[in-house]
Scaffold this motif. Structure first.
Motif, PDB file in Angstrom:
ATOM      1  N   ALA A 267      -1.232   8.864   6.189  1.00 46.42           N
ATOM      2  CA  ALA A 267      -0.933   8.409   4.831  1.00 46.42           C
ATOM      3  C   ALA A 267      -0.273   9.570   4.094  1.00 46.42           C
ATOM      4  O   ALA A 267      -0.759  10.706   4.155  1.00 46.42           O
ATOM      5  CB  ALA A 267      -2.204   7.974   4.114  1.00 46.42           C
ATOM      6  N   GLN A 268       0.835   9.293   3.421  1.00 48.07           N
ATOM      7  CA  GLN A 268       1.580  10.346   2.721  1.00 48.07           C
ATOM      8  C   GLN A 268       2.024   9.825   1.352  1.00 48.07           C
ATOM      9  O   GLN A 268       2.340   8.649   1.190  1.00 48.07           O
ATOM     10  CB  GLN A 268       2.825  10.766   3.531  1.00 48.07           C
ATOM     11  CG  GLN A 268       2.521  11.367   4.883  1.00 48.07           C
ATOM     12  CD  GLN A 268       1.893  12.736   4.799  1.00 48.07           C
ATOM     13  OE1 GLN A 268       2.059  13.439   3.792  1.00 48.07           O
ATOM     14  NE2 GLN A 268       1.177  13.132   5.845  1.00 48.07           N
ATOM     15  N   GLN A 273      11.975   3.988  -3.403  1.00 48.01           N
ATOM     16  CA  GLN A 273      13.412   4.244  -3.516  1.00 48.01           C
ATOM     17  C   GLN A 273      14.077   3.393  -4.596  1.00 48.01           C
ATOM     18  O   GLN A 273      15.106   3.778  -5.160  1.00 48.01           O
ATOM     19  CB  GLN A 273      14.086   3.991  -2.164  1.00 48.01           C
ATOM     20  CG  GLN A 273      13.669   4.969  -1.081  1.00 48.01           C
ATOM     21  CD  GLN A 273      14.349   4.713   0.242  1.00 48.01           C
ATOM     22  OE1 GLN A 273      15.066   3.718   0.388  1.00 48.01           O
ATOM     23  NE2 GLN A 273      14.139   5.602   1.211  1.00 48.01           N
ATOM     24  N   GLN A 274      13.478   2.240  -4.933  1.00 46.97           N
ATOM     25  CA  GLN A 274      14.091   1.354  -5.926  1.00 46.97           C
ATOM     26  C   GLN A 274      13.647   1.707  -7.348  1.00 46.97           C
ATOM     27  O   GLN A 274      14.462   1.755  -8.266  1.00 46.97           O
ATOM     28  CB  GLN A 274      13.728  -0.110  -5.614  1.00 46.97           C
ATOM     29  CG  GLN A 274      14.281  -0.592  -4.279  1.00 46.97           C
ATOM     30  CD  GLN A 274      13.849  -2.015  -3.971  1.00 46.97           C
ATOM     31  OE1 GLN A 274      12.976  -2.554  -4.636  1.00 46.97           O
ATOM     32  NE2 GLN A 274      14.496  -2.620  -2.964  1.00 46.97           N
ATOM     33  N   THR A 275      12.348   1.966  -7.528  1.00 49.73           N
ATOM     34  CA  THR A 275      11.820   2.229  -8.876  1.00 49.73           C
ATOM     35  C   THR A 275      11.568   3.703  -9.144  1.00 49.73           C
ATOM     36  O   THR A 275      11.300   4.088 -10.281  1.00 49.73           O
ATOM     37  CB  THR A 275      10.503   1.465  -9.081  1.00 49.73           C
ATOM     38  OG1 THR A 275       9.522   1.960  -8.153  1.00 49.73           O
ATOM     39  CG2 THR A 275      10.706  -0.029  -8.864  1.00 49.73           C
ATOM     40  N   ASN A 276      11.584   4.528  -8.082  1.00 47.00           N
ATOM     41  CA  ASN A 276      11.299   5.967  -8.189  1.00 47.00           C
ATOM     42  C   ASN A 276       9.871   6.251  -8.647  1.00 47.00           C
ATOM     43  O   ASN A 276       9.579   7.323  -9.171  1.00 47.00           O
ATOM     44  CB  ASN A 276      12.301   6.656  -9.124  1.00 47.00           C
ATOM     45  CG  ASN A 276      12.453   8.134  -8.771  1.00 47.00           C
ATOM     46  OD1 ASN A 276      12.374   8.501  -7.595  1.00 47.00           O
ATOM     47  ND2 ASN A 276      12.644   8.968  -9.774  1.00 47.00           N
ATOM     48  N   GLU A 277       8.967   5.279  -8.477  1.00 47.59           N
ATOM     49  CA  GLU A 277       7.566   5.476  -8.827  1.00 47.59           C
ATOM     50  C   GLU A 277       6.810   6.074  -7.631  1.00 47.59           C
ATOM     51  O   GLU A 277       7.147   5.782  -6.476  1.00 47.59           O
ATOM     52  CB  GLU A 277       6.923   4.140  -9.205  1.00 47.59           C
ATOM     53  CG  GLU A 277       7.441   3.558 -10.507  1.00 47.59           C
ATOM     54  CD  GLU A 277       6.735   2.242 -10.825  1.00 47.59           C
ATOM     55  OE1 GLU A 277       6.048   1.711  -9.909  1.00 47.59           O
ATOM     56  OE2 GLU A 277       6.877   1.755 -11.953  1.00 47.59           O
ATOM     57  N   PRO A 278       5.784   6.896  -7.916  1.00 42.80           N
ATOM     58  CA  PRO A 278       4.978   7.445  -6.811  1.00 42.80           C
ATOM     59  C   PRO A 278       4.237   6.337  -6.073  1.00 42.80           C
ATOM     60  O   PRO A 278       3.656   5.439  -6.689  1.00 42.80           O
ATOM     61  CB  PRO A 278       3.991   8.385  -7.518  1.00 42.80           C
ATOM     62  CG  PRO A 278       4.619   8.687  -8.833  1.00 42.80           C
ATOM     63  CD  PRO A 278       5.376   7.452  -9.221  1.00 42.80           C
ATOM     64  N   VAL A 279       4.293   6.370  -4.758  1.00 43.98           N
ATOM     65  CA  VAL A 279       3.574   5.418  -3.921  1.00 43.98           C
ATOM     66  C   VAL A 279       2.924   6.177  -2.765  1.00 43.98           C
ATOM     67  O   VAL A 279       3.164   7.366  -2.575  1.00 43.98           O
ATOM     68  CB  VAL A 279       4.525   4.332  -3.354  1.00 43.98           C
ATOM     69  CG1 VAL A 279       5.097   3.475  -4.457  1.00 43.98           C
ATOM     70  CG2 VAL A 279       5.628   4.973  -2.528  1.00 43.98           C
ATOM     71  N   VAL A 280       2.107   5.469  -2.007  1.00 47.14           N
ATOM     72  CA  VAL A 280       1.484   6.043  -0.808  1.00 47.14           C
ATOM     73  C   VAL A 280       1.942   5.226   0.388  1.00 47.14           C
ATOM     74  O   VAL A 280       1.699   4.008   0.454  1.00 47.14           O
ATOM     75  CB  VAL A 280      -0.048   6.037  -0.905  1.00 47.14           C
ATOM     76  CG1 VAL A 280      -0.658   6.559   0.388  1.00 47.14           C
ATOM     77  CG2 VAL A 280      -0.520   6.876  -2.088  1.00 47.14           C
ATOM     78  N   THR A 281       2.611   5.861   1.320  1.00 50.24           N
ATOM     79  CA  THR A 281       3.016   5.181   2.556  1.00 50.24           C
ATOM     80  C   THR A 281       1.924   5.386   3.600  1.00 50.24           C
ATOM     81  O   THR A 281       1.271   6.440   3.631  1.00 50.24           O
ATOM     82  CB  THR A 281       4.340   5.742   3.086  1.00 50.24           C
ATOM     83  OG1 THR A 281       4.190   7.138   3.361  1.00 50.24           O
ATOM     84  CG2 THR A 281       5.444   5.530   2.074  1.00 50.24           C
ATOM     85  N   PHE A 282       1.696   4.381   4.434  1.00 51.09           N
ATOM     86  CA  PHE A 282       0.642   4.468   5.436  1.00 51.09           C
ATOM     87  C   PHE A 282       1.146   3.960   6.777  1.00 51.09           C
ATOM     88  O   PHE A 282       2.154   3.234   6.847  1.00 51.09           O
ATOM     89  CB  PHE A 282      -0.592   3.668   4.995  1.00 51.09           C
ATOM     90  CG  PHE A 282      -0.341   2.205   4.781  1.00 51.09           C
ATOM     91  CD1 PHE A 282      -0.389   1.293   5.840  1.00 51.09           C
ATOM     92  CD2 PHE A 282      -0.051   1.720   3.512  1.00 51.09           C
ATOM     93  CE1 PHE A 282      -0.162  -0.049   5.639  1.00 51.09           C
ATOM     94  CE2 PHE A 282       0.192   0.368   3.304  1.00 51.09           C
ATOM     95  CZ  PHE A 282       0.130  -0.515   4.366  1.00 51.09           C
ATOM     96  N   ASP A 340      -3.660  12.480  -4.120  1.00 52.06           N
ATOM     97  CA  ASP A 340      -5.101  12.424  -3.886  1.00 52.06           C
ATOM     98  C   ASP A 340      -5.491  11.223  -3.032  1.00 52.06           C
ATOM     99  O   ASP A 340      -6.351  11.321  -2.147  1.00 52.06           O
ATOM    100  CB  ASP A 340      -5.857  12.387  -5.219  1.00 52.06           C
ATOM    101  CG  ASP A 340      -5.824  13.718  -5.938  1.00 52.06           C
ATOM    102  OD1 ASP A 340      -5.410  14.710  -5.307  1.00 52.06           O
ATOM    103  OD2 ASP A 340      -6.217  13.775  -7.116  1.00 52.06           O
ATOM    104  N   LEU A 341      -4.858  10.065  -3.290  1.00 57.26           N
ATOM    105  CA  LEU A 341      -5.155   8.891  -2.479  1.00 57.26           C
ATOM    106  C   LEU A 341      -4.738   9.132  -1.033  1.00 57.26           C
ATOM    107  O   LEU A 341      -5.463   8.760  -0.093  1.00 57.26           O
ATOM    108  CB  LEU A 341      -4.440   7.662  -3.041  1.00 57.26           C
ATOM    109  CG  LEU A 341      -4.626   6.363  -2.240  1.00 57.26           C
ATOM    110  CD1 LEU A 341      -6.102   6.022  -2.095  1.00 57.26           C
ATOM    111  CD2 LEU A 341      -3.870   5.212  -2.897  1.00 57.26           C
ATOM    112  N   ALA A 342      -3.597   9.769  -0.832  1.00 57.44           N
ATOM    113  CA  ALA A 342      -3.160  10.082   0.528  1.00 57.44           C
ATOM    114  C   ALA A 342      -4.146  11.018   1.217  1.00 57.44           C
ATOM    115  O   ALA A 342      -4.454  10.858   2.408  1.00 57.44           O
ATOM    116  CB  ALA A 342      -1.761  10.705   0.497  1.00 57.44           C
ATOM    117  N   VAL A 343      -4.650  12.000   0.464  1.00 63.76           N
ATOM    118  CA  VAL A 343      -5.664  12.913   1.010  1.00 63.76           C
ATOM    119  C   VAL A 343      -6.897  12.147   1.446  1.00 63.76           C
ATOM    120  O   VAL A 343      -7.438  12.352   2.542  1.00 63.76           O
ATOM    121  CB  VAL A 343      -6.033  13.990  -0.031  1.00 63.76           C
ATOM    122  CG1 VAL A 343      -7.299  14.736   0.395  1.00 63.76           C
ATOM    123  CG2 VAL A 343      -4.888  14.974  -0.217  1.00 63.76           C
TER     124      VAL A 343
END
Length: 849
Positions: A267-268, A273-282, A340-343
């Protein structure tokens, strides 16, 4: 005795030189050490969190979570076992640690018991153990009613296993923060200690450790609106969960889990890419990817919920099958929130909730101030002691200073070598050692002077002085060492650091007194061949004194009894101002970011936070204040919530320099361990003195020590100074110091008892006290000088500790004369009959024969 072979000389100086080399890296920074040769030692003394800043957090695994999980699992296992055996039942429920059900057909009861036997089968209690544990028992209550009871031993086993798993998860989470050298260790049956030095954001650490981080992917139930499910009755296969938004949004989600976080492999944090908002990829493992693809293929067009710890992060609609085994989680994250969620997801889920039951956080600026204050106090205390010793003993004082410097180097070298942590109370232990270390030299020097005065040659006086002082020094220091050991095993954190430095200081003091100091004398005698005592020795002011101490014993004893009764009465009625270590609650030290602190404004702002009684007072300089919060009724979580409210209210205007939070469970344990510590310490010392002396001496020493402890408690009652864990350390150190002084006087009494067999006891005691008066006063003065430096320059944090120690040294000196000695007469150590032989012996003793 003054002869040293070449090998002994080499060994002594190898120890000293080796200590210098081992201690030397502490003069350099880590960056400077990297440029030195590889063979050069690189071990620093590890600074405690109170000196370098950081957080100490104690976590408790929630036993209730384990019981609940085991109960739900057992209910599920029973349901599956009976269904597979085609046995009909009703009323399957679980409460507490008991699951019960009723078999519908009485003829199937035995078959049901057979089907449930697997639940009661013993399990191994460890990979390296041959023992086993029965996690559950099955009871037939009659009329088809069966009860499965989860055993306490089985729950304990599950708690222990969960704790082991939790330590690894916590370690991975803390490591992800990038902090250097965190300490994560198990304590007791259900606790984890986490120490992270140099941590700038303890709130983030607590947030990471408090979350179980159980991630699940479940379908949203669209059969009815969530509001209708809340007001009515949701389907049996679904439940209402709320989002993390403010205000929270309800969702009706199915209980069935499509995929769980256990099947994640990575998880990172990234950006959409569309909204430029922080997300977590898994990314899932192969099994998870297959299940996720299957679930999304079968439910295109339906929303599914991404749930973390029973809170909905987001609930997107499945537009198309997700077959790549990866995806992303969006939920109005901040950059830090996404990280933090990715951690949390990478580190894995905790098997049960971890609750913060104790927190001690120190900001880096306060740690730097504490180091400066401690070093300043140490240097000033050392200079005062050095000036006094050289002023009173001249050349002998110079030798004592050389031994004292070697002693301090040895302490630092040992601390570096064993990797022990140096705390602010640890610095106090070193400063106290400086004051007490000269006691051994004073004992030796006064013995030498006494023997020389009686007519012996200087060489004989030196040999006899070292020989006679050795037993006294060992006896006196062992009593303090016992107190230090008890502090180490029953103390925690800074108190343990104090006990380590005190114990090391005692051992190095004895070593330097009987090796280095004796070698220095031997070398001086070999080179100079002196015939007379050096003129610089100026401690003869008490020679020839004949103070009738025992003549005043009834008055002094009466005053002491009256003061002790008054102290006990005050202790029982008024009571002491107990610190959060014993009552629970929180302490926050604040420093104004600009200008002086506004105490009235802080008090007014915090009074509206609904956190109970709040005390705000000045602390040291006008910029600093100390905020005390009472123990919260809602327990450990309430303590953390109260501190969070204070932080939210004041963080913009004030720097949070120190935070201490002690929950009710920890405060009760600290009270118990402190009481046990004092009692064990007294009992161990009683046994030691009983073995070394006679029983009357042991009783006298304990009565004198109890007198000192009671009066010190009375001081806390009268002054209103807060009584905390450092106060327990102060009391046990006072116990050690008082007994140190008492043992020296007792040792001279024992010697005189053998020498003057018919002398009246009161005369013998007076003679013994007068003979050791120089040592008693000089040791008290040097210790007081070191403590006074700590009190004036050591900072506010340890001021109450040194205040109690200053009082204890004075009271301990008094009790060794006026309490410990009269007890020997009261318990008839020897008959007080008088005859001509007694008078002759008394005259000889007064003359210093």
């Amino acid at each position: 005795m003054l002869y040293f072979s070449r090998w002994k000389t080499i060994a002594i100086w190898l120890v000293v030189l080796g200590s210098i080399v081992i201690a030397m890296p502490n003069l350099f920074s880590k960056e400077q050490l990297e440029h030195l040769p590889r063979w050069f030692p690189s071990s620093h003394v590890t600074l405690g969190l109170d000196l370098q800043g950081g957080s100490h957090i104690m976590l408790k695994i929630e036993r209730g979570d384990i019981v609940k999980e085991r109960l739900e699992a057992t209910v599920g296992d029973i349901r599956n076992a009976l269904r597979n055996a085609n046995i009909r039942y009703s009323g399957l429920t679980g409460t507490g640690q008991v699951v019960q059900l009723r078999v519908t057909d009485p003829a199937q009861v035995e078959a049901a018991k057979t089907a449930l036997q697997s639940l009661t089968a013993p399990v191994s209690d460890g990979a390296f153990s041959s023992g086993s544990i029965q996690e559950a028992t099955l009871e037939d209550a009659g009329n088809g009613l069966l009860k499965v009871t989860l055993s306490d031993a089985g729950i304990d086993y599950r708690v222990s296993s969960a704790l082991t798993q939790s330590i690894e998860v916590v370690r991975r989470r803390v490591d992800e923060l990038g902090n250097t050298e965190p300490l994560i260790q198990r304590q007791g049956k259900d606790r984890i200690i986490v120490q992270v030095p140099g941590l700038s954001d303890p709130q983030r650490l607590k947030a990471l450790l408090n979350q179980t981080a159980k991630l699940t992917f479940r379908l949203v139930d669209t059969s009815m609106p969530a509001s209708e499910a809340i007001n009515g009755r949701p389907p049996a296969t679904s439940e209402v969960l709320y989002s993390q938004d403010d205000p929270a949004v309800p969702y009706l989600v199915e209980k069935r889990v499509l995929v769980s976080g256990e099947e994640l492999v990575d998880a990172q944090a990234s950006f959409n890419q569309q909204t430029n908002e922080p997300v977590v990829t898994f990314r899932f493992d192969s099994r998870g990817a297959q299940r996720f693809a299957q679930a999304t293929q079968q439910n295109v067009g339906r929303p599914f919920a991404i749930i973390l710890d029973n809170q909905v992060i987001s609930a997107p609609v499945i537009r198309e099958p997700i077959v790549g085994g990866s995806g992303q989680i969006s939920g109005n994250f901040s950059v830090e929130g996404a990280n933090d969620l990715a951690v949390l997801l990478r580190a894995g889920a905790l098997p049960a909730t971890l609750t913060v039951v104790e927190e001690r956080t120190v900001g880096p600026s306060l740690g730097a101030d504490s180091i400066r204050a401690g070093i300043s106090a140490g240097i000033i205390g050392a200079l005062l002691v050095v000036a006094l010793m050289i002023g009173l003993y001249g050349f002998f004082g110079v030798l004592a200073v050389v031994a004292l410097v070697a002693n301090i180097i040895l302490i630092i070298a040992v601390l570096s070598l064993i990797g022990s942590t140096l705390t602010l109370p640890g610095i106090a232990g070193i400063v106290l050692t400086i004051g007490m270390a000269v006691d051994s030299n004073v004992l030796i020097y006064e013995r030498i002077r006494e023997e020389y005065k009686s007519g012996r040659s200087l060489l004989q006086s030196i040999e006899t002085g070292f020989s006679k002082a050795m037993g006294t020094i060992v006896d006196a220091n062992v009593t303090t060492l016992i107190a230090a050991f008890v502090l180490f095993f029953l103390g925690s954190g800074p108190v343990r650091g104090f006990s380590v430095t005190l114990a090391i200081g005692i051992i190095t003091t004895v070593f330097t007194a009987f090796t280095l100091t004796r070698w220095l004398f031997a070398e001086w005698v070999r080179r100079r061949r002196p015939k007379v005592l050096p003129k610089g020795v100026r401690t003869g002011i008490f020679d020839g004194t004949n103070i009738p101490f025992m003549g005043l014993r009834r008055y002094t004893f009466g005053v002491s009894v009256a003061l002790s009764l008054a102290a006990l009465t005050g202790f029982g009625t008024v009571g002491m101002k107990l610190g959060i270590d014993f009552t629970g609650g929180s302490i926050v030290e604040l420093r104004a970011r600009q200008g002086n602190a506004d105490i009235a404004d802080i008090r007014q702002r915090l009074s509206g936070l609904n956190v109970g009684d709040v005390q705000v007072q000045g602390f040291g300089d006008p910029q600093s204040v100390l905020v005390r919060l009472q123990a919260q009724e809602s327990g450990e979580n309430g303590e953390q919530s109260a501190v969070a409210k204070v932080r939210s209210e004041l963080e913009e205007q004030y720097e949070f320099r120190r935070t201490e939070v002690v929950g009710p469970s920890v405060s009760g344990e600290l009270t118990k361990s402190a009481t046990i510590g004092v009692l064990i310490s007294l009992a161990a010392i009683l046994v030691y003195i009983w073995v070394r002396f006679e029983w009357q001496f042991a009783v006298g020493a304990i009565i004198a020590t109890l007198h000192d402890v009671i009066l010190t408690l009375g001081l806390y009652v009268i002054t209103g100074v807060e009584f905390d864990l450092s106060s327990i350390a102060a009391i046990l150190t006072i116990v050690g110091y008082s007994l140190n002084d008492t043992v020296v006087v007792y040792d001279r009494m024992r010697e005189n008892l053998r020498r003057f067999k018919k002398m009246p006891l009161d005369v013998l005691i007076d003679s013994s006290i007068n003979q050791t008066l120089s040592r008693t006063i000089l040791t008290s003065v040097t210790t007081l000088l070191a403590l006074l430096a700590l009190f004036l320059f050591g900072g506010e944090v340890i001021r109450s500790f040194t205040f109690a120690m200053l009082f204890g040294v004075v009271v301990g000196t008094f009790s060794s004369i006026y309490i410990a000695a009269p007890v020997l007469i009261a318990f008839r150590l020897r008959s007080s009959g008088k005859d001509e032989g007694d008078k002759t012996e008394a005259a000889q003793a007064k003359a210093g024969a």
